[in-house]
Design a protein around this motif. Structure first.
Motif, PDB file in Angstrom:
ATOM      1  N   PHE A 180      19.069  49.506  32.058  1.00 42.77           N
ATOM      2  CA  PHE A 180      18.293  50.737  32.201  1.00 42.77           C
ATOM      3  C   PHE A 180      19.120  51.907  32.704  1.00 42.77           C
ATOM      4  N   GLN A 181      20.091  51.646  33.576  1.00 42.75           N
ATOM      5  CA  GLN A 181      20.800  52.730  34.249  1.00 42.75           C
ATOM      6  C   GLN A 181      22.301  52.789  33.934  1.00 42.75           C
ATOM      7  N   GLY A 182      22.804  51.820  33.193  1.00 41.42           N
ATOM      8  CA  GLY A 182      24.198  51.877  32.759  1.00 41.42           C
ATOM      9  C   GLY A 182      25.119  50.937  33.519  1.00 41.42           C
ATOM     10  N   ARG A 183      26.236  50.625  32.871  1.00 39.39           N
ATOM     11  CA  ARG A 183      27.191  49.674  33.441  1.00 39.39           C
ATOM     12  C   ARG A 183      27.764  50.159  34.768  1.00 39.39           C
ATOM     13  N   GLU A 184      28.062  51.450  34.859  1.00 39.35           N
ATOM     14  CA  GLU A 184      28.648  51.971  36.089  1.00 39.35           C
ATOM     15  C   GLU A 184      27.707  51.763  37.277  1.00 39.35           C
ATOM     16  N   ALA A 185      26.416  51.978  37.053  1.00 42.24           N
ATOM     17  CA  ALA A 185      25.441  51.767  38.128  1.00 42.24           C
ATOM     18  C   ALA A 185      25.424  50.309  38.561  1.00 42.24           C
ATOM     19  N   ALA A 186      25.423  49.397  37.595  1.00 41.50           N
ATOM     20  CA  ALA A 186      25.392  47.976  37.924  1.00 41.50           C
ATOM     21  C   ALA A 186      26.657  47.551  38.660  1.00 41.50           C
ATOM     22  N   GLU A 187      27.804  48.053  38.242  1.00 35.18           N
ATOM     23  CA  GLU A 187      29.056  47.696  38.906  1.00 35.18           C
ATOM     24  C   GLU A 187      29.102  48.232  40.330  1.00 35.18           C
ATOM     25  N   ARG A 188      28.505  49.379  40.538  1.00 35.66           N
ATOM     26  CA  ARG A 188      28.453  49.945  41.888  1.00 35.66           C
ATOM     27  C   ARG A 188      27.630  49.046  42.807  1.00 35.66           C
ATOM     28  N   VAL A 189      26.482  48.573  42.319  1.00 35.65           N
ATOM     29  CA  VAL A 189      25.648  47.681  43.124  1.00 35.65           C
ATOM     30  C   VAL A 189      26.358  46.349  43.343  1.00 35.65           C
ATOM     31  N   GLN A 190      26.991  45.854  42.323  1.00 39.99           N
ATOM     32  CA  GLN A 190      27.699  44.582  42.424  1.00 39.99           C
ATOM     33  C   GLN A 190      28.792  44.650  43.486  1.00 39.99           C
ATOM     34  N   ARG A 191      29.518  45.754  43.522  1.00 41.06           N
ATOM     35  CA  ARG A 191      30.560  45.911  44.556  1.00 41.06           C
ATOM     36  C   ARG A 191      29.940  45.947  45.944  1.00 41.06           C
ATOM     37  N   GLY A 192      28.796  46.623  46.060  1.00 36.52           N
ATOM     38  CA  GLY A 192      28.126  46.698  47.353  1.00 36.52           C
ATOM     39  C   GLY A 192      27.655  45.346  47.833  1.00 36.52           C
ATOM     40  N   LEU A 193      27.232  44.514  46.909  1.00 41.41           N
ATOM     41  CA  LEU A 193      26.762  43.174  47.253  1.00 41.41           C
ATOM     42  C   LEU A 193      27.912  42.199  47.509  1.00 41.41           C
ATOM     43  N   GLU A 194      29.106  42.565  47.041  1.00 46.22           N
ATOM     44  CA  GLU A 194      30.255  41.646  47.043  1.00 46.22           C
ATOM     45  C   GLU A 194      29.878  40.345  46.345  1.00 46.22           C
ATOM     46  N   TYR A 195      29.306  40.518  45.152  1.00 49.10           N
ATOM     47  CA  TYR A 195      28.855  39.396  44.338  1.00 49.10           C
ATOM     48  C   TYR A 195      29.461  39.521  42.950  1.00 49.10           C
ATOM     49  N   GLU A 196      29.915  38.420  42.391  1.00 50.27           N
ATOM     50  CA  GLU A 196      30.458  38.417  41.036  1.00 50.27           C
ATOM     51  C   GLU A 196      29.429  37.806  40.097  1.00 50.27           C
ATOM     52  N   ARG A 197      29.007  38.601  39.140  1.00 52.18           N
ATOM     53  CA  ARG A 197      28.012  38.119  38.184  1.00 52.18           C
ATOM     54  C   ARG A 197      28.524  36.918  37.396  1.00 52.18           C
ATOM     55  N   ARG A 198      27.598  35.985  37.135  1.00 52.96           N
ATOM     56  CA  ARG A 198      27.933  34.812  36.341  1.00 52.96           C
ATOM     57  C   ARG A 198      27.429  34.992  34.914  1.00 52.96           C
ATOM     58  N   GLU A 199      28.137  34.429  33.983  1.00 51.37           N
ATOM     59  CA  GLU A 199      27.792  34.506  32.576  1.00 51.37           C
ATOM     60  C   GLU A 199      27.393  33.105  32.093  1.00 51.37           C
ATOM     61  N   PRO A 200      26.880  32.955  30.861  1.00 49.47           N
ATOM     62  CA  PRO A 200      26.808  34.021  29.872  1.00 49.47           C
ATOM     63  C   PRO A 200      25.496  34.800  29.919  1.00 49.47           C
ATOM     64  N   LEU A 201      25.566  35.983  29.352  1.00 52.66           N
ATOM     65  CA  LEU A 201      24.389  36.797  29.077  1.00 52.66           C
ATOM     66  C   LEU A 201      24.142  36.718  27.580  1.00 52.66           C
ATOM     67  N   TRP A 202      22.937  36.352  27.195  1.00 51.26           N
ATOM     68  CA  TRP A 202      22.569  36.269  25.773  1.00 51.26           C
ATOM     69  C   TRP A 202      21.692  37.463  25.445  1.00 51.26           C
ATOM     70  N   LEU A 203      22.060  38.181  24.383  1.00 50.10           N
ATOM     71  CA  LEU A 203      21.322  39.366  23.987  1.00 50.10           C
ATOM     72  C   LEU A 203      20.599  39.133  22.675  1.00 50.10           C
ATOM     73  N   ALA A 204      19.509  39.856  22.458  1.00 47.36           N
ATOM     74  CA  ALA A 204      18.755  39.755  21.213  1.00 47.36           C
ATOM     75  C   ALA A 204      19.693  39.928  20.024  1.00 47.36           C
ATOM     76  N   GLY A 205      19.503  39.117  19.003  1.00 45.99           N
ATOM     77  CA  GLY A 205      20.393  39.124  17.858  1.00 45.99           C
ATOM     78  C   GLY A 205      21.397  37.994  17.916  1.00 45.99           C
ATOM     79  N   GLY A 206      21.378  37.244  19.030  1.00 47.45           N
ATOM     80  CA  GLY A 206      22.222  36.076  19.133  1.00 47.45           C
ATOM     81  C   GLY A 206      23.587  36.326  19.733  1.00 47.45           C
ATOM     82  N   ALA A 207      23.846  37.539  20.191  1.00 51.02           N
ATOM     83  CA  ALA A 207      25.153  37.847  20.751  1.00 51.02           C
ATOM     84  C   ALA A 207      25.220  37.389  22.198  1.00 51.02           C
ATOM     85  N   ALA A 208      26.362  36.902  22.597  1.00 47.35           N
ATOM     86  CA  ALA A 208      26.595  36.536  24.004  1.00 47.35           C
ATOM     87  C   ALA A 208      27.629  37.474  24.560  1.00 47.35           C
ATOM     88  N   ALA A 209      27.407  37.920  25.791  1.00 45.80           N
ATOM     89  CA  ALA A 209      28.357  38.842  26.422  1.00 45.80           C
ATOM     90  C   ALA A 209      28.894  38.230  27.694  1.00 45.80           C
TER      91      ALA A 209
END
Length: 209
Positions: A180-209
């Motif tokens: 909703f708010q963009g990658r930069e916003a999410a990375e800013r929150v992630q740094r504040g939390l000192e948390y590393e996101r885990r994958e995979p993320l599956w997106l509509a259309g069958g793509a994994a990121a």
């Protein structure tokens, strides 16, 4: 992005507190995110599985962009176990939360779940034929309810976004901030939390990121 987290007795503590912490931090950072707790049954207090009392506001899904449904109490209960139903199982049996979720559906609303919260969405008829995920111990139940299980941390199928077990609620919330708010916003929150996101993320259309 306006997020309402649906609360009920017996939900898993981290299923609620994890996303609330992520989204609350995003809001305090001025990233255009708000989050609050809401009860679909009108209860003034809901208590988590671990005994944490929470005080939700009124049910107003028309004022939300995203409804997040936590899990808890599903994988360890059920008639065959002889254990009294709590959390998700109790709410499915009661029926009010699934009915409220079904009635809340509209074209611009995203329904999201953490862990076995996906089974509440299933009880509302919202996962039939849809890519989705849940706690590993409840996968068979999700498939039996009509969901198409995807082995991923977070599964984004447009207006239905589901996450795996317990701690995946952190990844779900960070993904919602990014979506909703963009990658930069999410990375800013992630740094504040000192948390590393885990994958995979599956997106509509069958793509994994």
């Amino acid at each position: 992005m306006r997020v309402h987290i649906v609360v009920f007795d017996g939900m898993d503590d981290l299923d609620v507190v994890g996303p609330f912490s992520v989204l609350g931090m995003a809001g305090r950072a001025g990233l255009g995110v708000s989050v609050r707790l809401a009860s679909a049954t009108g209860q003034a207090q809901a208590t988590t599985l671990g005994g944490l009392p929470l005080f939700p506001g009124p049910w107003a899904p028309e004022d939300a962009d995203v409804l997040v449904v936590p899990g808890g109490g599903f994988a360890s209960g059920g008639p065959a176990t002889g254990v009294r139903a709590t959390g998700v199982r109790a709410e499915i049996a009661d029926g009010r939360v699934p009915r409220a979720l079904a009635a809340a559906v509209r074209p611009d609303l995203v329904l999201a779940s953490v862990c076995t919260g996906a089974l509440l969405l299933a009880a509302a008829g919202l996962v039939e034929g849809r890519p989705c995920t849940t706690h590993h111990r409840a996968v068979d139940d999700l498939v039996a309810a009509g969901g198409r299980h995807v082995d991923a941390r977070v599964v984004d199928d447009g207006d239905l976004v589901t996450a795996g077990g317990v701690t995946s609620g952190l990844d779900l919330a960070l993904w919602l901030v990014e979506r909703f708010q963009g990658r930069e916003a999410a990375e800013r929150v992630q740094r504040g939390l000192e948390y590393e996101r885990r994958e995979p993320l599956w997106l509509a259309g069958g793509a994994a990121a």
